[in-house]
Design a protein around this motif. Sequence first.
Motif, PDB file in Angstrom:
ATOM      1  N   HIS A  32       0.844  -1.206   0.000  1.00 34.85           N
ATOM      2  CA  HIS A  32       0.000   0.000   0.000  1.00 34.85           C
ATOM      3  C   HIS A  32       0.878   1.255   0.000  1.00 34.85           C
ATOM      4  O   HIS A  32       1.849   1.342   0.747  1.00 34.85           O
ATOM      5  N   VAL A  33       0.522   2.209  -0.851  1.00 33.49           N
ATOM      6  CA  VAL A  33       1.246   3.487  -0.907  1.00 33.49           C
ATOM      7  C   VAL A  33       0.253   4.638  -0.754  1.00 33.49           C
ATOM      8  O   VAL A  33      -0.642   4.811  -1.588  1.00 33.49           O
ATOM      9  N   ASP A  34       0.406   5.416   0.316  1.00 30.57           N
ATOM     10  CA  ASP A  34      -0.458   6.571   0.590  1.00 30.57           C
ATOM     11  C   ASP A  34       0.251   7.821   0.061  1.00 30.57           C
ATOM     12  O   ASP A  34       1.067   8.424   0.764  1.00 30.57           O
ATOM     13  N   SER A  35      -0.058   8.198  -1.179  1.00 33.14           N
ATOM     14  CA  SER A  35       0.683   9.322  -1.775  1.00 33.14           C
ATOM     15  C   SER A  35       0.372  10.644  -1.073  1.00 33.14           C
ATOM     16  O   SER A  35       1.199  11.551  -1.039  1.00 33.14           O
ATOM     17  N   GLY A  36      -0.838  10.763  -0.479  1.00 32.43           N
ATOM     18  CA  GLY A  36      -1.184  11.994   0.240  1.00 32.43           C
ATOM     19  C   GLY A  36      -0.199  12.260   1.368  1.00 32.43           C
ATOM     20  O   GLY A  36       0.095  13.422   1.688  1.00 32.43           O
ATOM     21  N   ALA A  37       0.332  11.178   1.961  1.00 33.03           N
ATOM     22  CA  ALA A  37       1.288  11.356   3.066  1.00 33.03           C
ATOM     23  C   ALA A  37       2.542  12.082   2.576  1.00 33.03           C
ATOM     24  O   ALA A  37       3.168  12.827   3.335  1.00 33.03           O
ATOM     25  N   LEU A  38       2.907  11.888   1.314  1.00 31.32           N
ATOM     26  CA  LEU A  38       4.090  12.592   0.789  1.00 31.32           C
ATOM     27  C   LEU A  38       3.806  14.088   0.659  1.00 31.32           C
ATOM     28  O   LEU A  38       4.676  14.922   0.932  1.00 31.32           O
ATOM     29  N   TYR A  39       2.571  14.443   0.237  1.00 37.46           N
ATOM     30  CA  TYR A  39       2.204  15.874   0.180  1.00 37.46           C
ATOM     31  C   TYR A  39       2.150  16.452   1.592  1.00 37.46           C
ATOM     32  O   TYR A  39       2.527  17.604   1.834  1.00 37.46           O
ATOM     33  N   ARG A  40       1.700  15.635   2.539  1.00 31.20           N
ATOM     34  CA  ARG A  40       1.659  16.087   3.938  1.00 31.20           C
ATOM     35  C   ARG A  40       3.074  16.261   4.491  1.00 31.20           C
ATOM     36  O   ARG A  40       3.344  17.203   5.236  1.00 31.20           O
ATOM     37  N   ASN A  67      14.673  15.428   1.352  1.00 28.79           N
ATOM     38  CA  ASN A  67      14.953  14.017   1.108  1.00 28.79           C
ATOM     39  C   ASN A  67      14.022  13.139   1.908  1.00 28.79           C
ATOM     40  O   ASN A  67      13.804  13.389   3.092  1.00 28.79           O
ATOM     41  N   VAL A  68      13.486  12.139   1.248  1.00 27.74           N
ATOM     42  CA  VAL A  68      12.632  11.166   1.928  1.00 27.74           C
ATOM     43  C   VAL A  68      13.186   9.789   1.583  1.00 27.74           C
ATOM     44  O   VAL A  68      13.587   9.549   0.441  1.00 27.74           O
ATOM     45  N   ASP A  69      13.234   8.904   2.594  1.00 28.94           N
ATOM     46  CA  ASP A  69      13.651   7.523   2.335  1.00 28.94           C
ATOM     47  C   ASP A  69      12.423   6.620   2.370  1.00 28.94           C
ATOM     48  O   ASP A  69      11.416   6.962   3.003  1.00 28.94           O
ATOM     49  N   PHE A  70      12.535   5.494   1.706  1.00 22.44           N
ATOM     50  CA  PHE A  70      11.390   4.589   1.554  1.00 22.44           C
ATOM     51  C   PHE A  70      11.762   3.194   2.047  1.00 22.44           C
ATOM     52  O   PHE A  70      12.882   2.748   1.818  1.00 22.44           O
ATOM     53  N   ALA A  71      10.821   2.517   2.706  1.00 24.54           N
ATOM     54  CA  ALA A  71      11.070   1.148   3.160  1.00 24.54           C
ATOM     55  C   ALA A  71       9.760   0.378   3.133  1.00 24.54           C
ATOM     56  O   ALA A  71       8.682   0.965   3.302  1.00 24.54           O
ATOM     57  N   LEU A 116       7.081   8.407  -6.525  1.00 25.22           N
ATOM     58  CA  LEU A 116       6.054   7.352  -6.622  1.00 25.22           C
ATOM     59  C   LEU A 116       6.390   6.364  -7.737  1.00 25.22           C
ATOM     60  O   LEU A 116       6.263   5.148  -7.559  1.00 25.22           O
ATOM     61  N   ARG A 117       6.821   6.873  -8.875  1.00 28.67           N
ATOM     62  CA  ARG A 117       7.154   5.955  -9.981  1.00 28.67           C
ATOM     63  C   ARG A 117       8.347   5.075  -9.597  1.00 28.67           C
ATOM     64  O   ARG A 117       8.413   3.912  -9.986  1.00 28.67           O
ATOM     65  N   GLY A 118       9.265   5.635  -8.820  1.00 32.44           N
ATOM     66  CA  GLY A 118      10.439   4.864  -8.378  1.00 32.44           C
ATOM     67  C   GLY A 118      10.072   3.717  -7.442  1.00 32.44           C
ATOM     68  O   GLY A 118      10.816   2.741  -7.311  1.00 32.44           O
ATOM     69  N   LEU A 119       8.923   3.814  -6.794  1.00 25.80           N
ATOM     70  CA  LEU A 119       8.537   2.779  -5.820  1.00 25.80           C
ATOM     71  C   LEU A 119       8.203   1.447  -6.479  1.00 25.80           C
ATOM     72  O   LEU A 119       8.067   0.429  -5.789  1.00 25.80           O
ATOM     73  N   THR A 120       8.076   1.435  -7.810  1.00 18.91           N
ATOM     74  CA  THR A 120       7.804   0.159  -8.493  1.00 18.91           C
ATOM     75  C   THR A 120       8.961  -0.824  -8.264  1.00 18.91           C
ATOM     76  O   THR A 120       8.787  -2.022  -8.454  1.00 18.91           O
ATOM     77  N   SER A 121      10.123  -0.324  -7.808  1.00 20.41           N
ATOM     78  CA  SER A 121      11.229  -1.250  -7.504  1.00 20.41           C
ATOM     79  C   SER A 121      10.866  -2.163  -6.327  1.00 20.41           C
ATOM     80  O   SER A 121      11.497  -3.196  -6.128  1.00 20.41           O
ATOM     81  N   PHE A 122       9.848  -1.792  -5.528  1.00 22.47           N
ATOM     82  CA  PHE A 122       9.414  -2.641  -4.410  1.00 22.47           C
ATOM     83  C   PHE A 122       8.508  -3.785  -4.875  1.00 22.47           C
ATOM     84  O   PHE A 122       8.201  -4.682  -4.108  1.00 22.47           O
ATOM     85  N   GLY A 123       7.994  -3.726  -6.118  1.00 19.27           N
ATOM     86  CA  GLY A 123       7.094  -4.778  -6.604  1.00 19.27           C
ATOM     87  C   GLY A 123       5.688  -4.248  -6.817  1.00 19.27           C
ATOM     88  O   GLY A 123       5.492  -3.048  -7.036  1.00 19.27           O
ATOM     89  N   ASP A 124       4.694  -5.141  -6.733  1.00 24.10           N
ATOM     90  CA  ASP A 124       3.299  -4.773  -6.988  1.00 24.10           C
ATOM     91  C   ASP A 124       2.807  -3.780  -5.932  1.00 24.10           C
ATOM     92  O   ASP A 124       3.067  -3.951  -4.741  1.00 24.10           O
ATOM     93  N   LEU A 125       2.063  -2.753  -6.393  1.00 24.10           N
ATOM     94  CA  LEU A 125       1.641  -1.680  -5.487  1.00 24.10           C
ATOM     95  C   LEU A 125       0.159  -1.363  -5.645  1.00 24.10           C
ATOM     96  O   LEU A 125      -0.404  -1.490  -6.739  1.00 24.10           O
TER      97      LEU A 125
END
Length: 230
Positions: A32-40, A67-71, A116-125
Amino acid sequence: MQQVRIIAIDGPSGSGKSSVSKLVGARLGFLHVDSGALYRIMTWQSLEHRVDTANPDAVAEFAQKLNVDFAAKDGAVVFLVDGEEPGNRIRTPEINQHASEVATVKAVRDRITGWLRGLTSFGDLIVEGRDITTAVFPDSPARFYLSASAEARAARRQKEEVEKGIANQSAEAVKASLLARDKIDSTRKYAPLKKADGAVEIDSTYLTLEQVVETVLAALPRDWTNGEVA
Ligand code: DC
Protein backbone atom coordinates in the motif's frame (compact mmCIF):
# COMPACT_ATOMS: atom_id res chain seq x y z
CA MET A 1 11.00 -10.21 -15.67
CA GLN A 2 7.28 -9.95 -14.98
CA GLN A 3 5.98 -6.41 -15.12
CA VAL A 4 5.05 -4.74 -11.85
CA ARG A 5 1.28 -4.45 -11.36
CA ILE A 6 -0.21 -1.19 -10.10
CA ILE A 7 -3.70 -0.62 -8.72
CA ALA A 8 -4.43 3.14 -8.82
CA ILE A 9 -7.14 4.69 -6.61
CA ASP A 10 -8.14 8.35 -6.59
CA GLY A 11 -10.87 10.23 -4.78
CA PRO A 12 -11.53 13.15 -2.43
CA SER A 13 -10.77 13.17 1.33
CA GLY A 14 -12.81 10.69 3.33
CA SER A 15 -13.97 8.70 0.29
CA GLY A 16 -12.50 5.57 1.89
CA LYS A 17 -9.35 5.27 -0.25
CA SER A 18 -7.00 4.40 2.60
CA SER A 19 -9.13 1.71 4.26
CA VAL A 20 -10.00 0.12 0.91
CA SER A 21 -6.41 0.24 -0.39
CA LYS A 22 -4.99 -1.32 2.78
CA LEU A 23 -7.48 -4.21 2.68
CA VAL A 24 -7.19 -4.88 -1.07
CA GLY A 25 -3.39 -4.68 -0.79
CA ALA A 26 -3.35 -7.16 2.12
CA ARG A 27 -5.64 -9.59 0.26
CA LEU A 28 -3.47 -9.58 -2.87
CA GLY A 29 0.01 -9.01 -1.43
CA PHE A 30 0.40 -5.60 -3.10
CA LEU A 31 2.20 -2.96 -0.98
CA HIS A 32 0.00 0.00 0.00
CA VAL A 33 1.25 3.49 -0.91
CA ASP A 34 -0.46 6.57 0.59
CA SER A 35 0.68 9.32 -1.78
CA GLY A 36 -1.18 11.99 0.24
CA ALA A 37 1.29 11.36 3.07
CA LEU A 38 4.09 12.59 0.79
CA TYR A 39 2.20 15.87 0.18
CA ARG A 40 1.66 16.09 3.94
CA ILE A 41 5.37 15.45 4.59
CA MET A 42 6.30 18.19 2.10
CA THR A 43 3.90 20.54 3.94
CA TRP A 44 5.08 19.57 7.43
CA GLN A 45 8.75 19.95 6.52
CA SER A 46 8.10 23.29 4.78
CA LEU A 47 6.45 24.58 7.95
CA GLU A 48 9.24 23.16 10.16
CA HIS A 49 11.82 24.96 8.00
CA ARG A 50 9.83 28.20 8.13
CA VAL A 51 9.10 28.16 4.39
CA ASP A 52 6.14 30.40 3.49
CA THR A 53 3.67 27.85 2.07
CA ALA A 54 1.74 30.64 0.34
CA ASN A 55 4.86 31.44 -1.76
CA PRO A 56 5.07 28.90 -4.63
CA ASP A 57 8.68 29.84 -5.51
CA ALA A 58 9.87 29.25 -1.96
CA VAL A 59 7.99 25.95 -1.78
CA ALA A 60 9.39 24.87 -5.18
CA GLU A 61 12.93 25.56 -4.03
CA PHE A 62 12.39 23.61 -0.81
CA ALA A 63 10.85 20.68 -2.75
CA GLN A 64 14.15 20.13 -4.57
CA LYS A 65 16.04 19.86 -1.29
CA LEU A 66 13.81 17.62 0.80
CA ASN A 67 14.95 14.02 1.11
CA VAL A 68 12.63 11.17 1.93
CA ASP A 69 13.65 7.52 2.34
CA PHE A 70 11.39 4.59 1.55
CA ALA A 71 11.07 1.15 3.16
CA ALA A 72 8.64 -1.76 2.97
CA LYS A 73 6.99 -2.42 6.34
CA ASP A 74 3.84 -4.33 7.36
CA GLY A 75 2.33 -4.43 3.88
CA ALA A 76 3.03 -0.80 3.01
CA VAL A 77 5.77 1.44 1.71
CA VAL A 78 6.60 3.76 4.62
CA PHE A 79 8.22 7.18 4.32
CA LEU A 80 11.14 8.24 6.51
CA VAL A 81 12.31 11.78 7.19
CA ASP A 82 15.70 11.86 8.91
CA GLY A 83 15.24 8.13 9.55
CA GLU A 84 11.86 8.51 11.30
CA GLU A 85 8.25 7.93 10.31
CA PRO A 86 6.29 11.17 10.79
CA GLY A 87 3.20 9.45 12.29
CA ASN A 88 0.41 11.78 13.40
CA ARG A 89 2.61 14.87 13.04
CA ILE A 90 1.36 15.05 9.43
CA ARG A 91 -2.34 14.56 10.33
CA THR A 92 -3.02 17.80 12.23
CA PRO A 93 -5.60 20.46 11.23
CA GLU A 94 -2.66 22.80 10.52
CA ILE A 95 -1.21 20.41 7.94
CA ASN A 96 -4.71 19.83 6.50
CA GLN A 97 -5.03 23.56 6.05
CA HIS A 98 -1.73 24.04 4.19
CA ALA A 99 -1.36 20.75 2.24
CA SER A 100 -3.67 21.67 -0.63
CA GLU A 101 -1.79 24.87 -1.44
CA VAL A 102 1.57 23.07 -1.29
CA ALA A 103 0.11 20.43 -3.65
CA THR A 104 -0.64 23.11 -6.28
CA VAL A 105 3.10 23.74 -6.82
CA LYS A 106 4.36 22.01 -9.97
CA ALA A 107 7.86 21.34 -8.60
CA VAL A 108 6.29 19.58 -5.60
CA ARG A 109 4.09 17.44 -7.86
CA ASP A 110 7.01 16.58 -10.16
CA ARG A 111 9.22 15.54 -7.26
CA ILE A 112 6.53 13.39 -5.62
CA THR A 113 5.49 11.84 -8.96
CA GLY A 114 9.14 10.85 -9.51
CA TRP A 115 9.32 9.26 -6.06
CA LEU A 116 6.05 7.35 -6.62
CA ARG A 117 7.15 5.96 -9.98
CA GLY A 118 10.44 4.86 -8.38
CA LEU A 119 8.54 2.78 -5.82
CA THR A 120 7.80 0.16 -8.49
CA SER A 121 11.23 -1.25 -7.50
CA PHE A 122 9.41 -2.64 -4.41
CA GLY A 123 7.09 -4.78 -6.60
CA ASP A 124 3.30 -4.77 -6.99
CA LEU A 125 1.64 -1.68 -5.49
CA ILE A 126 -1.76 -0.26 -4.64
CA VAL A 127 -1.36 3.51 -4.76
CA GLU A 128 -3.98 5.99 -3.55
CA GLY A 129 -4.18 9.74 -4.07
CA ARG A 130 -5.68 12.44 -6.27
CA ASP A 131 -3.75 12.09 -9.55
CA ILE A 132 -2.63 8.47 -9.56
CA THR A 133 -5.11 7.38 -12.25
CA THR A 134 -4.66 10.53 -14.34
CA ALA A 135 -0.99 11.50 -14.05
CA VAL A 136 1.23 9.13 -12.04
CA PHE A 137 0.16 5.71 -13.41
CA PRO A 138 -2.38 6.56 -16.16
CA ASP A 139 -1.59 3.36 -18.07
CA SER A 140 -2.54 0.96 -15.29
CA PRO A 141 -5.35 -1.42 -16.32
CA ALA A 142 -6.73 -1.18 -12.74
CA ARG A 143 -7.87 2.37 -12.04
CA PHE A 144 -10.62 3.42 -9.62
CA TYR A 145 -12.35 6.63 -8.58
CA LEU A 146 -13.92 6.48 -5.10
CA SER A 147 -16.58 9.00 -4.16
CA ALA A 148 -19.05 9.57 -1.29
CA SER A 149 -21.35 12.39 -0.16
CA ALA A 150 -19.69 15.32 1.64
CA GLU A 151 -21.64 14.44 4.81
CA ALA A 152 -20.47 10.82 4.81
CA ARG A 153 -16.89 11.86 4.15
CA ALA A 154 -16.86 14.50 6.91
CA ALA A 155 -18.40 12.07 9.41
CA ARG A 156 -15.69 9.46 8.64
CA ARG A 157 -12.87 11.99 8.98
CA GLN A 158 -14.21 13.42 12.22
CA LYS A 159 -14.56 9.96 13.78
CA GLU A 160 -11.00 9.15 12.73
CA GLU A 161 -9.60 12.39 14.21
CA VAL A 162 -11.32 11.76 17.55
CA GLU A 163 -10.36 8.06 17.66
CA LYS A 164 -6.74 8.78 16.90
CA GLY A 165 -6.68 11.69 19.36
CA ILE A 166 -5.52 14.09 16.60
CA ALA A 167 -8.16 16.77 17.07
CA ASN A 168 -11.63 17.32 18.45
CA GLN A 169 -13.32 19.45 15.79
CA SER A 170 -17.08 19.52 15.21
CA ALA A 171 -18.51 17.64 12.21
CA GLU A 172 -19.32 21.04 10.68
CA ALA A 173 -15.72 22.28 11.02
CA VAL A 174 -14.38 19.05 9.53
CA LYS A 175 -16.83 19.32 6.61
CA ALA A 176 -15.89 22.95 5.92
CA SER A 177 -12.16 22.16 5.88
CA LEU A 178 -12.70 19.09 3.69
CA LEU A 179 -14.80 21.01 1.15
CA ALA A 180 -12.24 23.84 1.03
CA ARG A 181 -9.49 21.30 0.27
CA ASP A 182 -11.61 19.48 -2.34
CA LYS A 183 -12.12 22.77 -4.12
CA ILE A 184 -8.40 23.56 -4.29
CA ASP A 185 -7.53 19.94 -5.23
CA SER A 186 -10.05 19.76 -8.07
CA THR A 187 -9.54 23.23 -9.56
CA ARG A 188 -5.74 23.50 -9.48
CA LYS A 189 -3.82 23.89 -12.74
CA TYR A 190 -1.54 20.83 -12.48
CA ALA A 191 -3.00 17.33 -12.16
CA PRO A 192 -6.34 18.29 -10.57
CA LEU A 193 -8.51 15.65 -8.92
CA LYS A 194 -10.95 14.28 -11.50
CA LYS A 195 -12.31 10.96 -12.61
CA ALA A 196 -10.04 9.57 -15.32
CA ASP A 197 -11.57 8.29 -18.54
CA GLY A 198 -11.90 4.54 -18.17
CA ALA A 199 -11.56 4.52 -14.35
CA VAL A 200 -14.18 2.50 -12.45
CA GLU A 201 -16.23 4.83 -10.23
CA ILE A 202 -17.47 3.51 -6.88
CA ASP A 203 -19.78 5.67 -4.73
CA SER A 204 -19.21 4.37 -1.19
CA THR A 205 -21.85 6.51 0.59
CA TYR A 206 -24.15 3.56 1.27
CA LEU A 207 -21.66 0.71 0.92
CA THR A 208 -19.79 -1.09 3.68
CA LEU A 209 -16.02 -1.24 3.50
CA GLU A 210 -16.21 -4.94 2.61
CA GLN A 211 -18.62 -4.18 -0.26
CA VAL A 212 -16.22 -1.61 -1.71
CA VAL A 213 -13.31 -4.05 -1.37
CA GLU A 214 -15.31 -6.74 -3.19
CA THR A 215 -16.24 -4.29 -5.96
CA VAL A 216 -12.58 -3.40 -6.49
CA LEU A 217 -11.47 -7.05 -6.50
CA ALA A 218 -14.20 -7.97 -8.98
CA ALA A 219 -13.08 -5.26 -11.41
CA LEU A 220 -9.40 -6.26 -11.46
CA PRO A 221 -7.84 -8.18 -14.33
CA ARG A 222 -8.70 -11.86 -13.69
CA ASP A 223 -5.12 -13.07 -13.35
CA TRP A 224 -4.33 -10.47 -10.62
CA THR A 225 -6.66 -11.86 -8.00
CA ASN A 226 -5.19 -15.33 -7.25
CA GLY A 227 -8.66 -16.83 -6.95
CA GLU A 228 -9.69 -14.17 -4.38
CA VAL A 229 -12.80 -13.47 -6.45
CA ALA A 230 -15.29 -16.26 -7.01
O1 DC B 1 -5.21 12.26 0.95
P1 DC B 1 -4.69 13.35 1.88
O2 DC B 1 -5.77 14.14 2.54
O3 DC B 1 -3.70 12.81 2.86
O4 DC B 1 -3.89 14.38 0.93
C1 DC B 1 -3.23 15.50 1.43
C2 DC B 1 -3.19 16.60 0.38
O5 DC B 1 -2.36 16.22 -0.73
C3 DC B 1 -4.55 16.96 -0.22
O6 DC B 1 -4.66 18.37 -0.27
C4 DC B 1 -4.50 16.44 -1.62
C5 DC B 1 -3.05 16.36 -1.95
N1 DC B 1 -2.73 15.21 -2.81
C6 DC B 1 -2.50 15.44 -4.14
O7 DC B 1 -2.58 16.58 -4.59
N2 DC B 1 -2.17 14.40 -4.96
C7 DC B 1 -2.09 13.15 -4.47
N3 DC B 1 -1.75 12.15 -5.30
C8 DC B 1 -2.36 12.90 -3.11
C9 DC B 1 -2.70 13.95 -2.30
